[in-house]
Design a protein around this motif. Structure first.
Motif, short mmCIF file in Angstrom:
data_model
loop_
_atom_site.label_atom_id
_atom_site.label_comp_id
_atom_site.label_asym_id
_atom_site.label_seq_id
_atom_site.Cartn_x
_atom_site.Cartn_y
_atom_site.Cartn_z
N LYS A 2 43.99 44.89 40.34
CA LYS A 2 43.37 44.92 39.02
C LYS A 2 44.18 44.16 37.99
O LYS A 2 43.63 43.60 37.05
N ASN A 3 45.51 44.14 38.14
CA ASN A 3 46.33 43.40 37.19
C ASN A 3 46.04 41.91 37.26
O ASN A 3 46.11 41.22 36.25
N LYS A 4 45.73 41.41 38.44
CA LYS A 4 45.41 39.99 38.57
C LYS A 4 44.05 39.68 37.98
O LYS A 4 43.81 38.57 37.53
N THR A 6 42.79 41.26 35.34
CA THR A 6 42.84 41.52 33.91
C THR A 6 42.89 40.22 33.11
O THR A 6 42.20 40.09 32.10
N ILE A 7 43.67 39.25 33.56
CA ILE A 7 43.77 37.99 32.84
C ILE A 7 42.41 37.28 32.80
O ILE A 7 42.05 36.67 31.80
N TYR A 9 39.46 38.79 32.83
CA TYR A 9 38.64 39.51 31.86
C TYR A 9 39.00 39.11 30.43
O TYR A 9 38.14 38.96 29.58
#
Length: 63
Positions: A2-4, A6-7, A9
């Motif tokens: 999900k952290n990857k 996020t950018i 989004y």
């Protein structure tokens, strides 16, 4: 994972915010028609491209 995503989004939200801002500025003052139209088209392409990247990454994560 999900952290990857996020950018991507963040880029989608920023691109569509710029599109809305440029459309509003175009509505207010039509003297810069070409540059604002180019901004709207380019940011729309960036936003849609990022949405496709998000969909592809989610699909590959589910497999």
């Amino acid at each position: 994972m999900k952290n990857k995503l996020t950018i991507h989004y963040v880029i989608v939200v920023a691109a569509f915010a710029i599109v809305i801002g440029a459309a509003y500025k175009l509505y207010q003052d039509q003297s810069q028609y070409r540059s604002l139209l180019l901004t709207i088209v380019a940011c729309s392409i960036v936003g849609v491209g990022q949405i496709f990247i998000i969909r592809q990454k989610k699909k590959s994560a589910n497999e």
